[in-house]
Design a protein around this motif. Structure first.
Motif, PDB file in Angstrom:
ATOM      1  N   ASN A   1       8.020   2.976  -1.593  1.00  0.00           N
ATOM      2  CA  ASN A   1       7.130   1.928  -1.050  1.00  0.00           C
ATOM      3  C   ASN A   1       7.249   0.620  -1.835  1.00  0.00           C
ATOM      4  O   ASN A   1       6.771  -0.407  -1.396  1.00  0.00           O
ATOM      5  CB  ASN A   1       5.670   2.402  -1.065  1.00  0.00           C
TER       6      ASN A   1
ATOM      7  N   TYR B   1       2.316  -1.694  -0.074  1.00  0.00           N
ATOM      8  CA  TYR B   1       2.247  -0.655   0.953  1.00  0.00           C
ATOM      9  C   TYR B   1       1.588   0.620   0.434  1.00  0.00           C
ATOM     10  O   TYR B   1       2.052   1.727   0.672  1.00  0.00           O
ATOM     11  CB  TYR B   1       3.651  -0.394   1.534  1.00  0.00           C
TER      12      TYR B   1
ATOM     13  N   LEU C   1       2.362   6.900   4.015  1.00  0.00           N
ATOM     14  CA  LEU C   1       2.649   6.168   5.259  1.00  0.00           C
ATOM     15  C   LEU C   1       1.382   5.535   5.830  1.00  0.00           C
ATOM     16  O   LEU C   1       1.349   5.130   6.982  1.00  0.00           O
ATOM     17  CB  LEU C   1       3.249   7.132   6.295  1.00  0.00           C
TER      18      LEU C   1
ATOM     19  N   VAL D   1       4.138   0.471   8.370  1.00  0.00           N
ATOM     20  CA  VAL D   1       5.226   1.360   7.942  1.00  0.00           C
ATOM     21  C   VAL D   1       5.424   2.458   8.989  1.00  0.00           C
ATOM     22  O   VAL D   1       6.528   2.673   9.503  1.00  0.00           O
ATOM     23  CB  VAL D   1       4.923   1.987   6.560  1.00  0.00           C
TER      24      VAL D   1
ATOM     25  N   ARG E   1       6.750   0.983  12.232  1.00  0.00           N
ATOM     26  CA  ARG E   1       8.182   0.655  12.209  1.00  0.00           C
ATOM     27  C   ARG E   1       9.032   1.910  12.344  1.00  0.00           C
ATOM     28  O   ARG E   1      10.013   1.942  13.075  1.00  0.00           O
ATOM     29  CB  ARG E   1       8.516  -0.105  10.909  1.00  0.00           C
TER      30      ARG E   1
ATOM     31  N   VAL F   1      11.708   5.515   4.630  1.00  0.00           N
ATOM     32  CA  VAL F   1      10.541   4.674   4.320  1.00  0.00           C
ATOM     33  C   VAL F   1      11.012   3.395   3.607  1.00  0.00           C
ATOM     34  O   VAL F   1      10.579   2.283   3.934  1.00  0.00           O
ATOM     35  CB  VAL F   1       9.523   5.449   3.447  1.00  0.00           C
TER      36      VAL F   1
ATOM     37  N   ILE G   1      10.493  -0.385   5.039  1.00  0.00           N
ATOM     38  CA  ILE G   1       9.772  -1.407   4.265  1.00  0.00           C
ATOM     39  C   ILE G   1      10.680  -2.617   4.013  1.00  0.00           C
ATOM     40  O   ILE G   1      10.249  -3.768   4.123  1.00  0.00           O
ATOM     41  CB  ILE G   1       9.203  -0.790   2.971  1.00  0.00           C
TER      42      ILE G   1
END
Ligand code: FAD
Ligand code: NAP
Length: 339
Positions: A113, A132, A194, A199, A202, A216, A220
């Motif tokens: 993240n 995030y 998440l 996030v 997406r 992930v 990001i």
């Protein structure tokens, strides 16, 4: 090879705002020995010492009458590995994002993240970098710092770092601790975060319902690249203001006048107000005066269109602070470190 000192060096390439000020002396540290040499030199010449990494969280408002030491120490090594939990150590000068990618390539999750944050490993604990829904305190396993007062090395564990929201002991005691290397506890078993809306969205858009840590990270990176200006193209230091933590009652009062105000509850009962919303609502988004401005897509980011001075950027930031205080009775705190 001993440390190379250069006089009157422009710091323009060494700060992401691209502000053109000069350092009285400049050097790059490639080893602990270089760091000690720089400290000894500064001490014997009665020069202040300013340590920098990637310069992505700095606002330089005047020439720096100091020895500026850029951390360029490199090296990444696994410290312990029990098959699931892996402690990995990186030297302060390691660039942050490539380090994150290297851990992911080794099958280690925990830093995904925090992908695409500019800067160095050594600066990451300074403001407990976060994005995030994850902060480095969540995966922190320790660090080694040099006490500039005593010249001694000290290891810090999590509790000793006093990490808070964009805050740490190292930020609270400016100029005392020189961070040499940082350790992170990562995992071969992925526990993904998440919960930040964009996030998951997406990933869904990409048809990924069972993401890996690398998925992930990539999601990001793509969100950030769309929203945030690339400092190589447009000077900036990321978010210029912290999101203010305020009592819930204050948010309730604001909501009566501004029903769409954005705020998130905190574990301690306070609320975190989205500073970007306040600045945008006050009409500053896209504002430009000379070469200093507020980014068109993200009101929390001040930008340098080329020739802005640190003083002009600071002046704009202070005008925004005053306006937000008058309109919303909320104090905005600047995030970048000012010199
Ligand atoms: P610098 O800017 O060089 O230094 C920052 C401070 O740390 C200075 O006070 C400096 O003296 C001190 N320092 C640096 N290295 C050391 C060391 N080894 N020992 C002791 N002190 C040291 N931040 C976030 O938290 N989350 C984000 O998502 C995020 N996104 C960003 C996006 C953009 C486009 C930009 C430009 C910035 C963003 N930032 C973010 C801010 C910044 O990237 C981070 O704070 C980063 O950790 C700064 O690292 P640096 O090496 O550039 O530090
Ligand atoms: P965003 O998603 O538009 O959200 C706006 C603000 O609301 C964020 O600053 C975030 O606070 C908060 N927020 C959003 N969703 C949340 C949730 N589910 N729970 C709690 N708080 C929530 O923000 P953005 O500007 O695009 O940035 C995305 C992330 O990257 C954020 O975490 C942000 O901090 C980080 N970032 C930081 C910098 C920097 O320089 N410090 C620069 C760019 C991006 P938080 O900021 O506290 O997370």
């Amino acid at each position: 090879m001993s440390l190379q000192f250069q006089p009157l060096v422009s710091l323009k390439p060494f700060n992401s705002f691209g502000v053109d000020v000069k350092a009285r002396l400049f050097a790059e540290a490639h080893s602990d020995q270089d760091v000690r040499e720089a400290l000894a030199y500064a001490g014997s010449h009665a020069l202040p010492l300013l340590v920098i990494g990637g310069g992505s969280n700095l606002l330089l408002t005047a020439d720096i009458d100091a020895l500026v030491l850029r951390m360029a120490t490199r090296g990444i090594q696994i410290v312990t590995d029990d098959g699931e939990r892996v402690v990995i150590e990186a030297q302060a000068g390691e660039p942050w994002h490539p380090f994150v990618l290297q851990t992911l390539a080794q099958g280690l999750s925990g830093l995904e993240n925090l992908s695409l944050i500019p800067g160095t490993v050594g600066a990451a604990p300074m403001q407990n970098i976060g994005a995030y829904g994850v902060e480095i305190k969540d995966v922190f396993a320790g660090l080694t710092a040099l006490d500039r007062h005593s010249g001694e090395l000290r290891d810090f564990n999590l509790a000793e770092c006093s990490f808070g929201y964009r805050d740490s002991l190292f930020k609270q005691q400016p100029g005392r601790w020189l961070i040499l290397r940082v350790r992170f506890a990562l995992s071969r078993v992925e526990r993904l975060h998440l919960e930040y809306g964009p996030v998951r969205q997406r990933l869904s858009e990409q048809g990924i319902e069972q993401p890996t840590a690398s998925d992930v990270s990539q999601a990001i990176c793509s969100i950030r690249s769309e929203k945030l200006p690339d400092p190589a193209v447009l000077g900036n230091a990321g978010s210029f203001f912290k999101n203010p933590l305020v009592p819930a009652a204050q948010v309730a009062q604001l909501k009566r006048q501004y029903p769409d105000v954005v705020a998130y509850p905190q574990a301690d009962g306070q609320m975190k107000l989205a500073a970007g919303w306040l600045i945008e609502r006050a009409g500053w988004k896209g504002f430009r005066e000379g070469d200093a401005g507020v980014h068109k897509l993200q009101a929390l980011v001040l930008v340098n269109y080329g020739g802005a001075t640190g003083g002009e950027l600071l002046d704009l930031a202070q005008r925004i602070q005053r306006d937000i205080a008058e309109r919303f009775h909320v104090e905005l705190e600047m995030e970048p470190n000012r010199y």
